[in-house]
Every structure is written in C-alpha cells, then in structure tokens.
Design an enzyme around this catalytic site. Structure first.
Site, PDB file in Angstrom:
ATOM      1  N   THR A 157       0.871  -1.182   0.000  1.00 28.51           N
ATOM      2  CA  THR A 157       0.000   0.000   0.000  1.00 28.51           C
ATOM      3  C   THR A 157       0.907   1.231   0.000  1.00 28.51           C
TER       4      THR A 157
ATOM      5  N   ILE B 126      -4.096  -9.134   2.484  1.00 29.69           N
ATOM      6  CA  ILE B 126      -4.648 -10.051   3.503  1.00 29.69           C
ATOM      7  C   ILE B 126      -6.180 -10.038   3.543  1.00 29.69           C
TER       8      ILE B 126
ATOM      9  N   LYS C  68      -7.860  -2.427  15.935  1.00 31.06           N
ATOM     10  CA  LYS C  68      -6.767  -3.230  16.513  1.00 31.06           C
ATOM     11  C   LYS C  68      -7.278  -4.018  17.727  1.00 31.06           C
TER      12      LYS C  68
ATOM     13  N   LEU D   6       2.144  -8.158  11.081  1.00 28.83           N
ATOM     14  CA  LEU D   6       2.242  -6.697  11.264  1.00 28.83           C
ATOM     15  C   LEU D   6       1.412  -5.916  10.245  1.00 28.83           C
TER      16      LEU D   6
ATOM     17  N   LYS E 137       3.441  10.461  10.255  1.00 27.70           N
ATOM     18  CA  LYS E 137       3.471  10.363  11.718  1.00 27.70           C
ATOM     19  C   LYS E 137       4.316  11.508  12.274  1.00 27.70           C
TER      20      LYS E 137
ATOM     21  N   ASP F 214      -7.219  20.350  16.941  1.00 25.61           N
ATOM     22  CA  ASP F 214      -6.930  19.066  17.569  1.00 25.61           C
ATOM     23  C   ASP F 214      -7.495  17.896  16.765  1.00 25.61           C
TER      24      ASP F 214
ATOM     25  N   PRO G 203       3.031  21.137  12.611  1.00 24.87           N
ATOM     26  CA  PRO G 203       1.663  21.213  13.144  1.00 24.87           C
ATOM     27  C   PRO G 203       1.517  20.429  14.451  1.00 24.87           C
ATOM     28  N   ILE G 204       1.219  21.145  15.523  1.00 24.26           N
ATOM     29  CA  ILE G 204       1.027  20.493  16.837  1.00 24.26           C
ATOM     30  C   ILE G 204      -0.465  20.515  17.151  1.00 24.26           C
TER      31      ILE G 204
ATOM     32  N   TYR H 205      -4.115  19.057   6.613  1.00 28.98           N
ATOM     33  CA  TYR H 205      -3.638  20.246   7.339  1.00 28.98           C
ATOM     34  C   TYR H 205      -4.200  21.558   6.794  1.00 28.98           C
TER      35      TYR H 205
ATOM     36  N   ASP I  33      -0.542  -0.208  22.079  1.00 34.26           N
ATOM     37  CA  ASP I  33      -1.055   0.207  23.399  1.00 34.26           C
ATOM     38  C   ASP I  33      -2.354   1.009  23.273  1.00 34.26           C
ATOM     39  N   GLU I  34      -2.684   1.452  22.037  1.00 36.45           N
ATOM     40  CA  GLU I  34      -3.891   2.284  21.873  1.00 36.45           C
ATOM     41  C   GLU I  34      -5.167   1.517  22.191  1.00 36.45           C
TER      42      GLU I  34
HETATM   43  P1  NAD Z   1       2.978   0.858   8.360  1.00 39.67           P
HETATM   44  O1  NAD Z   1       1.725   1.563   7.997  1.00 39.67           O
HETATM   45  O2  NAD Z   1       4.284   1.547   8.229  1.00 39.67           O
HETATM   46  O3  NAD Z   1       3.100  -0.483   7.482  1.00 39.67           O
HETATM   47  C1  NAD Z   1       2.023  -1.338   7.283  1.00 39.67           C
HETATM   48  C2  NAD Z   1       2.428  -2.379   6.233  1.00 39.67           C
HETATM   49  O4  NAD Z   1       1.290  -3.251   6.035  1.00 39.67           O
HETATM   50  C3  NAD Z   1       2.766  -1.779   4.868  1.00 39.67           C
HETATM   51  O5  NAD Z   1       3.919  -2.413   4.346  1.00 39.67           O
HETATM   52  C4  NAD Z   1       1.549  -2.080   4.024  1.00 39.67           C
HETATM   53  O6  NAD Z   1       1.850  -2.225   2.648  1.00 39.67           O
HETATM   54  C5  NAD Z   1       1.061  -3.387   4.641  1.00 39.67           C
HETATM   55  N1  NAD Z   1      -0.378  -3.590   4.432  1.00 39.67           N
HETATM   56  C6  NAD Z   1      -1.388  -2.703   4.692  1.00 39.67           C
HETATM   57  N2  NAD Z   1      -2.574  -3.238   4.346  1.00 39.67           N
HETATM   58  C7  NAD Z   1      -2.301  -4.487   3.863  1.00 39.67           C
HETATM   59  C8  NAD Z   1      -3.112  -5.536   3.361  1.00 39.67           C
HETATM   60  N3  NAD Z   1      -4.449  -5.402   3.251  1.00 39.67           N
HETATM   61  N4  NAD Z   1      -2.525  -6.698   2.997  1.00 39.67           N
HETATM   62  C9  NAD Z   1      -1.177  -6.835   3.111  1.00 39.67           C
HETATM   63  N5  NAD Z   1      -0.357  -5.873   3.547  1.00 39.67           N
HETATM   64  C10 NAD Z   1      -0.915  -4.707   3.926  1.00 39.67           C
HETATM   65  O7  NAD Z   1       2.727   0.317   9.823  1.00 39.67           O
HETATM   66  P2  NAD Z   1       3.758   0.195  11.047  1.00 39.67           P
HETATM   67  O8  NAD Z   1       3.819   1.485  11.744  1.00 39.67           O
HETATM   68  O9  NAD Z   1       4.994  -0.468  10.565  1.00 39.67           O
HETATM   69  O10 NAD Z   1       2.945  -0.819  11.991  1.00 39.67           O
HETATM   70  C11 NAD Z   1       3.075  -2.228  11.834  1.00 39.67           C
HETATM   71  C12 NAD Z   1       2.204  -2.918  12.871  1.00 39.67           C
HETATM   72  O11 NAD Z   1       2.618  -2.534  14.179  1.00 39.67           O
HETATM   73  C13 NAD Z   1       0.723  -2.546  12.776  1.00 39.67           C
HETATM   74  O12 NAD Z   1      -0.025  -3.703  13.045  1.00 39.67           O
HETATM   75  C14 NAD Z   1       0.524  -1.519  13.864  1.00 39.67           C
HETATM   76  O13 NAD Z   1      -0.797  -1.549  14.359  1.00 39.67           O
HETATM   77  C15 NAD Z   1       1.515  -2.004  14.907  1.00 39.67           C
HETATM   78  N6  NAD Z   1       2.062  -0.971  15.805  1.00 39.67           N
HETATM   79  C16 NAD Z   1       2.606   0.184  15.286  1.00 39.67           C
HETATM   80  C17 NAD Z   1       3.178   1.115  16.150  1.00 39.67           C
HETATM   81  C18 NAD Z   1       3.817   2.383  15.629  1.00 39.67           C
HETATM   82  O14 NAD Z   1       4.195   3.241  16.436  1.00 39.67           O
HETATM   83  N7  NAD Z   1       3.976   2.557  14.318  1.00 39.67           N
HETATM   84  C19 NAD Z   1       3.185   0.878  17.527  1.00 39.67           C
HETATM   85  C20 NAD Z   1       2.602  -0.292  18.010  1.00 39.67           C
HETATM   86  C21 NAD Z   1       2.061  -1.220  17.137  1.00 39.67           C
HETATM   87  O1  DAU Z   2       0.767   4.123  20.486  1.00 39.55           O
HETATM   88  C1  DAU Z   2       1.068   3.315  19.387  1.00 39.55           C
HETATM   89  C2  DAU Z   2       0.557   3.946  18.114  1.00 39.55           C
HETATM   90  O2  DAU Z   2       1.425   5.047  17.833  1.00 39.55           O
HETATM   91  C3  DAU Z   2       0.493   2.994  16.939  1.00 39.55           C
HETATM   92  O3  DAU Z   2      -0.426   1.971  17.216  1.00 39.55           O
HETATM   93  C4  DAU Z   2       0.087   3.725  15.653  1.00 39.55           C
HETATM   94  O4  DAU Z   2       0.139   2.843  14.553  1.00 39.55           O
HETATM   95  C5  DAU Z   2       1.069   4.861  15.437  1.00 39.55           C
HETATM   96  O5  DAU Z   2       0.691   5.611  14.302  1.00 39.55           O
HETATM   97  C6  DAU Z   2       1.140   5.768  16.668  1.00 39.55           C
HETATM   98  O6  DAU Z   2      -0.125   6.466  16.835  1.00 39.55           O
HETATM   99  P1  DAU Z   2      -0.177   8.014  17.271  1.00 39.55           P
HETATM  100  O7  DAU Z   2      -1.469   8.561  16.858  1.00 39.55           O
HETATM  101  O8  DAU Z   2       0.230   8.167  18.693  1.00 39.55           O
HETATM  102  O9  DAU Z   2       1.037   8.575  16.360  1.00 39.55           O
HETATM  103  P2  DAU Z   2       1.192   9.961  15.555  1.00 39.55           P
HETATM  104  O10 DAU Z   2       2.624  10.065  15.160  1.00 39.55           O
HETATM  105  O11 DAU Z   2       0.147  10.111  14.504  1.00 39.55           O
HETATM  106  O12 DAU Z   2       0.893  11.044  16.683  1.00 39.55           O
HETATM  107  C7  DAU Z   2       1.721  11.155  17.835  1.00 39.55           C
HETATM  108  C8  DAU Z   2       1.180  12.296  18.669  1.00 39.55           C
HETATM  109  O13 DAU Z   2       1.423  13.527  17.972  1.00 39.55           O
HETATM  110  C9  DAU Z   2      -0.332  12.239  18.910  1.00 39.55           C
HETATM  111  O14 DAU Z   2      -0.622  12.771  20.198  1.00 39.55           O
HETATM  112  C10 DAU Z   2      -0.901  13.163  17.837  1.00 39.55           C
HETATM  113  C11 DAU Z   2       0.197  14.218  17.691  1.00 39.55           C
HETATM  114  N1  DAU Z   2       0.336  14.807  16.342  1.00 39.55           N
HETATM  115  C12 DAU Z   2       0.428  13.982  15.269  1.00 39.55           C
HETATM  116  C13 DAU Z   2       0.557  14.495  13.994  1.00 39.55           C
HETATM  117  C14 DAU Z   2       0.628  13.577  12.795  1.00 39.55           C
HETATM  118  C15 DAU Z   2       0.439  16.181  16.195  1.00 39.55           C
HETATM  119  O15 DAU Z   2       0.378  16.950  17.198  1.00 39.55           O
HETATM  120  N2  DAU Z   2       0.572  16.690  14.934  1.00 39.55           N
HETATM  121  C16 DAU Z   2       0.632  15.900  13.833  1.00 39.55           C
HETATM  122  O16 DAU Z   2       0.728  16.449  12.704  1.00 39.55           O
END
Ligand code: NAD
Ligand code: DAU
Length: 351
Positions: A38, A62, A161, A83, A196, A287, A212-213, A348, A133-134
């Site tokens: 994707t 999947i 999730k 994953l 992110k 927000d 952007p916060i 944004y 953890d979400e």
């Molecule tokens: P990501 O979005 O960077 O990557 C997701 C991957 O899944 C991509 O390679 C995408 O091509 C693939 N994918 C998406 N839909 C698909 C489908 N239908 N079939 C096959 N492949 C598909 O995600 P990430 O941040 O690497 O997260 C990986 C896993 O870890 C997720 O399950 C997420 O919920 C979990 N997780 C992420 C974080 C974080 O901070 N990023 C924290 C805790 C848990």
């Molecule tokens: O806690 C684990 C999760 O962390 C994972 O399960 C998710 O896959 C991963 O994307 C991440 O989720 P968050 O929503 O916490 O991550 P994100 O980086 O989007 O945001 C982190 C914090 O920053 C959150 O409080 C929202 C804030 N934020 C995010 C963006 C993108 C901003 O203030 N400005 C932004 O532009």
C-alpha cells in the site's frame, strides 16, 4: 532448525526492521515477507537484505482470503508474525472501513489460514499478533497500562486493533491456536512514514514548513526505537508464553510539544543552524477528534519474564533517526511525492 516464518507487512516501517532482524539473525529460517505494498509499504526499505538466500517476497492483500490460504498452502509457515495493518489514526478518522477490512477481516483471514494448514497439529507452531497500546484507551495524568488493563479504544484505528486482538485470543481459546500478542507503544526510527509526528516534523524542518502540533501539545506518548521493538518481537515470538500478551515499551514518556522542541534542537545542531531556528516553525493547529491524552506502558512483565530492555536512550535513538533521514533524503522525497501531497494538503488545510 529449519523453519519457515511468514511475516506480514514486512515492507512497512516496523515490519521491514523485523524482516531484517530475522533474515540476518536466523540464516536457517526461510523468511517470507507478505505485503500488499500500500502507500505505506516500500521494498526500498529492504534493499540491503532482498538478495539474501533465506528471503522471499510475496505480494498479496490479507483481505483476499482465497489468495492468503493459497500462499499458506504453498509455503507451509511454522510461524506467522502479523504486522500488516492500516496504521495511521488520522487516516482512520477519514476512512474507518479500510481499517476494518485490513485490521479485522485481514487478521481473521490469516488466523483461518493458519488453522487450516496446521490442522490441530500445533507442535512448533506460533501466530504472533503485533498490536498497540492504543487498545487500552487513554490514561489520565498518572498510571500505566499493564497487560490486565481493560480495553477501551477510542479511534477507529484502535477499535480495529482491539477487535483483531480479541479475534486472536478467541482463536486460541476456541481452537487451541498457539498465539502471542505484543502491545507496543509509539515507535520511531529509520523508514518511518512521514505522516506520523516525528518524521513529518523532520521532513517539514528540512523544507522550512510549519510543524503542526495538535491542540495544546500536552498530549503524551511513550516512545520506543523501532529496532528495540523488532528485538522484543524476536524475544516474544521465541520465548513468550503460549496464549500470553506482553506490553512493550521503554518507560519513555514525552509530551508532544517537548518532544518536538528536542527534535528542533537536534535538527538545528545537525544542520549547523542557530539554536531556535526550527522552533520558530512550531504551529498549534486544530486538535485530532477523540485525541487520547496519554499513553504509557508498564513494561515490567517483558522485562522480568523475558529479560527485555531497550538498547538505546531516546536522545540516542532520535539522533540515529535524524541522521538516517538526513542521509536518505531521496527516500523521503520519493515517499512524499504524489498521493502524500494530496493527503497532507487535505489533512492540514484548516490549520
Ligand atoms: P505501516 O503503515 O508503516 O506499514 C504497514 C504495512 O502493512 C505496509 O507495508 C503495508 O503495505 C502493509 N499492508 C497494509 N494493508 C495491507 C493488506 N491489506 N494486505 C497486506 N499488507 C498490507 O505500519 P507500522 O507502523 O509499521 O505498523 C506495523 C504494525 O505494528 C501494525 O499492526 C501496527 O498496528 C503495529 N504498531 C505500530 C506502532 C507504531 O508506532 N507505528 C506501535 C505499536 C504497534
Ligand atoms: O501508540 C502506538 C501507536 O502510535 C500505533 O499503534 C500507531 O500505529 C502509530 O501511528 C502511533 O499512533 P499516534 O497517533 O500516537 O502517532 P502519531 O505520530 O500520529 O501522533 C503522535 C502524537 O502527535 C499524537 O498525540 C498526535 C500528535 N500529532 C500527530 C501528527 C501527525 C500532532 O500533534 N501533529 C501531527 O501532525
């Protein structure tokens, strides 16, 4: 010990680090990376290991149950590390259905395929579900998420999730499927997709664009370096208790605004700009709806039961991460062209 391990989502941010860890550490394993590629999946993330003799890539979605079963029948995996997911909270607010399809239906399709080919013979088999953890919802000013904290998801992403976690446990309880679940805090590191917070701010500092916060910036997240997450997955996959779940984190909480200020400081130093330059880009914006106030992981169980400890401090991990982005600006340019720009402008636009 010859085993076949199928890793889903191996072309994504965390998945690519897990694939690399397994390909390099376990030359006797055959590693099959199953990914739909994707917008978040990118085989460039695996350039350094793609020619390894113990590595194979299979493009598959999947949500396509028949194709997934066919792949399981062909490769006969002993282990699955799952994953693949839609992972971005903001996108889940725009289109929840995509999150149900991949995160819930996709997970059930994988569970069904594992159940079908293992046929009740679970010796040496394991389904490792990677979660977040979400699922626990939000904390107030104090307290930590433990493995027994009740599920209370708020965003469409976390609801999907949570649902997938419940299905994984249901397949263990109902059919005896050997499973483990890890619930990890926020990851950061190389190859992080710039939708992110951390990579988005790195990209915007490099392009002199606003940082952007959301809201007042006092939302708190608990950050773990992605390679430390990959090492935790390796440990739990091999040594975790069947049917168990493990919270993964590094006791490293940051309010968003403090984290972005630390990032600005390090970026100014590395770019040889006067201290305070990047800070001026900080912009408070509307927000996120349903924004969880605080996440913080109690990682006592994985520490005590499996001896897990993160290998780097946050400051070290952030420095490695920034260096990676500075040295890989082609990667950043390639993933921020086209559709990313449309997503960014829409997300944004209201400021
Ligand atoms: P990501 O979005 O960077 O990557 C997701 C991957 O899944 C991509 O390679 C995408 O091509 C693939 N994918 C998406 N839909 C698909 C489908 N239908 N079939 C096959 N492949 C598909 O995600 P990430 O941040 O690497 O997260 C990986 C896993 O870890 C997720 O399950 C997420 O919920 C979990 N997780 C992420 C974080 C974080 O901070 N990023 C924290 C805790 C848990
Ligand atoms: O806690 C684990 C999760 O962390 C994972 O399960 C998710 O896959 C991963 O994307 C991440 O989720 P968050 O929503 O916490 O991550 P994100 O980086 O989007 O945001 C982190 C914090 O920053 C959150 O409080 C929202 C804030 N934020 C995010 C963006 C993108 C901003 O203030 N400005 C932004 O532009």
């Amino acid at each position: 010990m010859n085993k076949t391990i199928l890793i889903t989502g191996g072309a994504g941010f965390i998945g690519s680090h897990v694939v690399r860890e397994f390909v390099l550490k376990y030359p006797d394993y055959k590693i099959v990376n199953l990914d739909a590629l994707t917008y978040a999946g990118n085989l460039e993330n695996l350039k350094d290991v793609e020619n390894s003799s113990n590595y194979t890539f299979v493009k598959a979605d999947i949500t396509d149950a028949a194709h997934i079963l066919q792949i399981f029948e062909e490769y006969q995996p002993d282990g699955v590390i799952h994953l693949a997911a839609e992972s971005h909270v903001d996108r889940s607010i725009i289109d929840p259905t995509a999150f149900v399809m991949t995160n819930v239906i996709g997970t059930v399709n994988l569970l069904n395929a594992a159940k079908e080919i293992w046929k009740g013979n679970f010796e040496g088999k394991r389904f490792h579900h990677v979660s977040t953890d979400e699922v626990y919802g939000t904390l107030g000013e104090i307290g930590l998420f433990t493995e027994t904290t009740s599920y209370d998801p708020h965003s469409p992403y976390s609801a999907s999730k949570a649902s997938s976690d419940h299905f994984v446990r249901a397949y263990h309880d109902t059919y005896g499927l050997p499973v483990v679940i890890t619930n990890c805090s926020n990851n950061y590191g190389p190859n992080h997709f710039p939708e992110k917070l951390i990579p988005l701010c790195i990209h915007n500092i490099l392009n002199n664009k606003p940082l952007p916060i959301y809201g007042d910036g006092k939302f708190t997240r608990d950050w773990l370096f992605v390679i430390d997450h990959a090492k935790a997955i390796d440990l739990v996959f091999h040594e975790g208790t069947n049917g168990g779940s493990y919270n993964v984190g590094g006791f490293n909480e940051w309010q968003n605004i403090d984290l972005v200020r630390e990032l600005c400081k390090q970026m100014d130093e590395k770019l040889n700009r006067p201290n305070g330059t990047a800070d001026q880009l900080i912009t408070f914006v509307k927000d996120r709806p349903g924004h969880d106030l605080r996440y913080a992981i109690d990682a006592t169980k994985i520490n005590q039961e499996l001896g897990y400890k993160p290998s780097v401090t946050f400051e070290q991990g952030l420095s490695i991460t920034i260096d990676w982005f500075l040295n890989n600006q082609d990667w950043l340019d390639s993933v921020t062209s086209g559709d990313y720009q449309k997503y960014y402008d829409n997300q944004y636009k209201a400021g």
